[in-house]
Design a protein around this motif. Structure first.
Motif, PDB file in Angstrom:
ATOM      1  N   PRO A 108       0.771  -1.182  -0.043  1.00 48.10           N
ATOM      2  CA  PRO A 108       0.112   0.062  -0.152  1.00 48.10           C
ATOM      3  C   PRO A 108       0.935   1.307  -0.048  1.00 48.10           C
ATOM      4  CG  PRO A 108      -0.119  -1.083   2.133  1.00 48.10           C
ATOM      5  CD  PRO A 108       0.546  -1.973   1.141  1.00 48.10           C
ATOM      6  N   THR A 109       0.304   2.343  -0.703  1.00 48.04           N
ATOM      7  CA  THR A 109       0.965   3.666  -0.804  1.00 48.04           C
ATOM      8  C   THR A 109      -0.055   4.676  -0.119  1.00 48.04           C
ATOM      9  OG1 THR A 109       0.481   3.897  -2.982  1.00 48.04           O
ATOM     10  CG2 THR A 109       2.655   3.122  -2.664  1.00 48.04           C
ATOM     11  N   PRO A 110       0.535   5.622   0.324  1.00 48.28           N
ATOM     12  CA  PRO A 110       1.917   6.060   0.609  1.00 48.28           C
ATOM     13  C   PRO A 110       2.235   5.198   1.898  1.00 48.28           C
ATOM     14  CG  PRO A 110       0.454   7.846   1.472  1.00 48.28           C
ATOM     15  CD  PRO A 110      -0.300   6.793   0.525  1.00 48.28           C
ATOM     16  N   THR A 111       3.710   5.009   2.035  1.00 45.70           N
ATOM     17  CA  THR A 111       3.946   4.287   3.351  1.00 45.70           C
ATOM     18  C   THR A 111       3.961   5.056   4.549  1.00 45.70           C
ATOM     19  OG1 THR A 111       6.465   5.229   2.837  1.00 45.70           O
ATOM     20  CG2 THR A 111       5.625   2.903   1.836  1.00 45.70           C
ATOM     21  N   ALA A 112       3.712   6.517   4.390  1.00 45.37           N
ATOM     22  CA  ALA A 112       3.512   7.560   5.532  1.00 45.37           C
ATOM     23  C   ALA A 112       2.492   7.020   6.274  1.00 45.37           C
ATOM     24  CB  ALA A 112       3.758   8.800   5.295  1.00 45.37           C
ATOM     25  N   ASN A 113       1.359   6.366   5.519  1.00 45.98           N
ATOM     26  CA  ASN A 113       0.119   6.263   6.233  1.00 45.98           C
ATOM     27  C   ASN A 113      -0.080   4.661   6.819  1.00 45.98           C
ATOM     28  OD1 ASN A 113      -0.884   8.582   5.683  1.00 45.98           O
ATOM     29  ND2 ASN A 113      -2.198   8.101   4.121  1.00 45.98           N
ATOM     30  N   TRP A 114       1.125   4.015   6.674  1.00 44.96           N
ATOM     31  CA  TRP A 114       1.197   2.535   7.251  1.00 44.96           C
ATOM     32  C   TRP A 114       0.651   2.640   8.874  1.00 44.96           C
ATOM     33  CZ3 TRP A 114       5.588  -0.717   4.933  1.00 44.96           C
ATOM     34  CH2 TRP A 114       5.431  -0.985   3.753  1.00 44.96           C
ATOM     35  N   SER A 115       0.012   1.533   9.374  1.00 47.69           N
ATOM     36  CA  SER A 115      -0.219   1.395  10.709  1.00 47.69           C
ATOM     37  C   SER A 115       0.853   0.814  11.283  1.00 47.69           C
ATOM     38  CB  SER A 115      -1.338   0.637  10.998  1.00 47.69           C
ATOM     39  OG  SER A 115      -2.526   1.510  10.552  1.00 47.69           O
ATOM     40  N   ARG A 116       1.626   1.518  12.413  1.00 45.25           N
ATOM     41  CA  ARG A 116       3.012   0.984  13.045  1.00 45.25           C
ATOM     42  C   ARG A 116       2.701   0.931  14.553  1.00 45.25           C
ATOM     43  NH1 ARG A 116       6.623   2.196   8.794  1.00 45.25           N
ATOM     44  NH2 ARG A 116       5.969   3.525   7.002  1.00 45.25           N
ATOM     45  N   TYR A 117       3.664   0.688  15.000  1.00 45.73           N
ATOM     46  CA  TYR A 117       3.537   0.670  16.715  1.00 45.73           C
ATOM     47  C   TYR A 117       3.505   2.165  16.922  1.00 45.73           C
ATOM     48  CZ  TYR A 117       5.704  -3.984  17.775  1.00 45.73           C
ATOM     49  OH  TYR A 117       6.123  -5.139  17.744  1.00 45.73           O
ATOM     50  N   ASN A 118       2.363   2.228  17.816  1.00 45.43           N
ATOM     51  CA  ASN A 118       2.362   3.519  18.456  1.00 45.43           C
ATOM     52  C   ASN A 118       2.909   3.880  19.879  1.00 45.43           C
ATOM     53  OD1 ASN A 118       0.657   6.037  18.628  1.00 45.43           O
ATOM     54  ND2 ASN A 118      -1.237   5.373  18.361  1.00 45.43           N
ATOM     55  N   LYS A 119       2.735   5.077  20.334  1.00 39.98           N
ATOM     56  CA  LYS A 119       3.430   5.711  21.555  1.00 39.98           C
ATOM     57  C   LYS A 119       3.240   4.555  22.619  1.00 39.98           C
ATOM     58  CE  LYS A 119       2.845  10.294  20.088  1.00 39.98           C
ATOM     59  NZ  LYS A 119       2.365  11.618  20.488  1.00 39.98           N
ATOM     60  N   TYR A 120       2.199   3.817  22.744  1.00 40.44           N
ATOM     61  CA  TYR A 120       2.206   2.817  23.867  1.00 40.44           C
ATOM     62  C   TYR A 120       3.268   1.924  24.036  1.00 40.44           C
ATOM     63  CZ  TYR A 120       0.807  -1.270  26.672  1.00 40.44           C
ATOM     64  OH  TYR A 120       0.695  -2.199  27.567  1.00 40.44           O
ATOM     65  N   VAL A 121       3.813   1.459  22.613  1.00 41.00           N
ATOM     66  CA  VAL A 121       4.806   0.664  22.444  1.00 41.00           C
ATOM     67  C   VAL A 121       6.225   1.208  22.478  1.00 41.00           C
ATOM     68  CG1 VAL A 121       5.869  -1.158  20.892  1.00 41.00           C
ATOM     69  CG2 VAL A 121       3.491  -1.217  21.327  1.00 41.00           C
ATOM     70  N   VAL A 122       6.256   2.344  21.889  1.00 43.38           N
ATOM     71  CA  VAL A 122       7.564   2.856  21.435  1.00 43.38           C
ATOM     72  C   VAL A 122       7.972   4.218  22.311  1.00 43.38           C
ATOM     73  CG1 VAL A 122       8.000   1.657  19.336  1.00 43.38           C
ATOM     74  CG2 VAL A 122       7.020   4.041  19.392  1.00 43.38           C
ATOM     75  N   GLY A 123       6.973   4.694  23.023  1.00 47.95           N
ATOM     76  CA  GLY A 123       7.151   6.166  23.366  1.00 47.95           C
ATOM     77  C   GLY A 123       7.022   7.178  22.670  1.00 47.95           C
ATOM     78  N   ASN A 124       6.884   8.541  23.183  1.00 46.16           N
ATOM     79  CA  ASN A 124       6.506   9.543  22.497  1.00 46.16           C
ATOM     80  C   ASN A 124       7.654   9.880  21.351  1.00 46.16           C
ATOM     81  OD1 ASN A 124       4.244  10.609  23.609  1.00 46.16           O
ATOM     82  ND2 ASN A 124       5.412  11.318  25.535  1.00 46.16           N
ATOM     83  N   ALA A 125       8.975   9.419  21.945  1.00 50.32           N
ATOM     84  CA  ALA A 125      10.235   9.624  21.032  1.00 50.32           C
ATOM     85  C   ALA A 125      11.055   8.821  21.210  1.00 50.32           C
ATOM     86  CB  ALA A 125      11.007  11.092  21.426  1.00 50.32           C
ATOM     87  N   GLY A 126      10.808   7.317  21.285  1.00 53.43           N
ATOM     88  CA  GLY A 126      11.586   6.305  21.328  1.00 53.43           C
ATOM     89  C   GLY A 126      11.989   5.883  22.760  1.00 53.43           C
ATOM     90  N   GLU A 127      11.138   6.137  23.758  1.00 56.90           N
ATOM     91  CA  GLU A 127      11.688   5.717  25.113  1.00 56.90           C
ATOM     92  C   GLU A 127      11.311   4.384  25.597  1.00 56.90           C
ATOM     93  OE1 GLU A 127       9.830  10.027  25.454  1.00 56.90           O
ATOM     94  OE2 GLU A 127       9.475   8.118  24.407  1.00 56.90           O
TER      95      GLU A 127
END
Length: 487
Positions: free
Chosen positions: A321-340
């Motif tokens: 699917p395109t655009p890749t920017a719209n792919w569903s990915r891990y949200n903040k619950y998993v990865v944090g606001n900025a990777g914490e």
């Protein structure tokens, strides 16, 4: 096999970075004078090594296999069709586990014992057991009792997984259970120094470490419960009698990363920063599961940049699917606001679900329904839902809220909710799937690998097969179950 028994102790800095899919971990430092390294210097790097072992490549592998994520390209795409070999996890075996976290825990134990710093020894023993459990759960029989011993064993034997979990006095093998118990006992001893901020997980709160250690015992017991129900029952009763285990979300054993480039959670770096950010996407199958359950955690776990979630099916080989920017990915619950992050090692919801399953399967104390509800509530609370929202959800969804049917059907409900709660921790998903068969997973499209079957172990890495004659030849392939897997 000097890669896991070298005399120097490797220090993984807290600012570990991710550069490339298979060769990123190139920032280890071997101190010129290991005896001058203090416990406070070693501890955070060792903990980071365990966090990387949990959340990095092994997480991608297992999260794809268990169909929370789908592989769109590169290694994740090959995992998605069950292709794996001895070239896959060299960095994980060497850099993160043996020459990373484990060698540092061994050094911490030696320093703690030599300097009466028993607080450090205790924490290190608990984390050493947890990290060794990652290795044996992933690969089966692994170097254990003879590993980390310097030149004493340049080619350590592989201990049987059964002996690693249960111990073997004749062979001088201490069980993982006893290693954790020993660590907890150390935490009760007088200590010349105790950790503070250098303990990234609990900031030196030794009672929380005791609770975490006891909850790890519950985790280990459930891991082997299908194979060794009597031992599992005894361990669970021991922990319940002691009554000092994780009972609230505030006691969760988590590792939190930094938010600056180079110190971030590897799950964040991979899907938001690295050149491999379009390797992973939310699985259509996981989307369908959470949608069918009306689960309010879905938008908390995964992003929805547009009108709809953007996913692919596991094993999909069509146009992405395109655009890749719209792919569903891990949200903040998993990865944090900025990777914490955080990386959630051992949690309150895990404890509740484990005791619910144990009460049904083993007859240990506790009300399965109450514990099951407690697990869902703990997970939803952790995700940020209010008590009113949780109550409303459970009331509106009685087929989720209430355990019904046979014992096996009730266990399927418990493990499915545990699977949802552990979003982001693929190792726990894979362990529970292998030992119970839940949730039921259909084979991926274009399934390949060995006989088109979902891998039930990782293949030993090529380096160790070449270096250590104690490794089996031929080595077991990905369709050979580990000892505790009897499903």
């Amino acid at each position: 096999m000097k890669s896991i028994v070298s005399k120097g102790y490797l220090l993984i800095p807290f600012f570990l970075g991710l550069g490339a899919c298979s060769n990123y971990l190139d920032v280890n430092v071997t101190p010129n004078n290991p005896t001058s390294v203090t416990p406070a210097v070693l501890l955070p790097g060792a903990q980071a090594g365990t966090a990387f072992a949990n959340a990095n490549e092994l997480n991608r592998f297992t999260s794809v296999l268990t169909q929370q994520l789908a592989g769109a390209a590169n290694s994740p795409a090959t995992y998605d069709v069950y292709q794996t070999n001895g070239a896959d996890f060299g960095n994980q075996w060497n850099g993160e586990i043996y020459n990373g976290a484990l060698i540092n825990y061994q050094k911490l134990i030696e320093l703690g014992d030599a300097n009466n710093a028993k607080a450090y020894s205790g924490i290190a023993k608990i984390l050493k057991a947890y990290t060794f459990s990652i290795a044996t759960d992933v690969w089966g029989d692994v170097p254990y009792s003879q590993a980390l011993q310097g030149e004493a064993f340049t080619a350590p034997r592989l201990d049987k997984q059964e002996d690693i979990y249960k111990g073997n006095t004749t062979l001088g093998i201490q069980s993982l259970f006893d290693l954790v118990r020993e660590g907890i006992k150390d935490l009760d001893a007088t200590s010349s120094v105790v950790p503070g901020a250098d303990d990234v997980i609990f900031k030196g709160d030794l009672n929380k470490w005791k609770q975490a250690g006891n909850t790890i015992l519950l985790k280990f017991a459930m891991t082997i419960s299908r194979k060794e129900p009597a031992l599992a029952t005894a361990v669970i009763n021991e922990v319940l009698t002691g009554n000092n285990y994780i009972k609230t979300n505030a006691g969760d054993m988590n590792f939190t990363f930094g938010a600056s480039v180079g110190s971030q959670d590897p799950r964040y770096t991979y899907v938001y920063v690295s050149t491999f950010l379009n390797d992973l996407i939310l699985s259509t199958r996981y989307l369908n599961l959470l949608t069918s359950l009306n689960d309010p955690r879905l938008p908390i776990f995964f992003t929805k940049p547009g009108a709809n979630y953007v996913t692919i099916d596991n094993g999909f080989r069509g146009t992405l699917p395109t655009p890749t920017a719209n792919w569903s990915r891990y949200n903040k619950y998993v990865v944090g606001n900025a990777g914490e992050g955080p990386v959630r090692f051992i949690t309150n919801f895990q404890r509740a679900f484990a005791l619910a399953e144990a009460a049904l399967r083993l007859g240990t104390p506790g009300d399965p329904q109450a514990l099951y509800t407690e697990g869902i509530t703990a997970s939803m609370t952790l995700a940020g839902l209010t008590p009113a929202q949780i109550t409303a959800y459970l009331t509106a969804n009685p087929t989720v809220a209430t355990l019904t049917g046979t014992t096996e059907q009730k266990i399927a409900q418990i493990i499915t909710q545990k699977y949802i709660a552990f979003t982001g921790n693929g190792l726990e998903l894979w362990n529970n799937y292998r030992r119970t068969g839940y949730p039921a997973l259909q084979l991926a499209q274009n399934a390949g690998g060995i006989d088109g079957t979902l891998p039930v172990r990782a293949v030993y890495i090529n380096d160790e097969l070449q270096r250590n004659p104690n490794f089996p030849n031929p080595a077991p392939q990905s369709n050979v179950k580990v000892w505790w897997d009897i499903d």
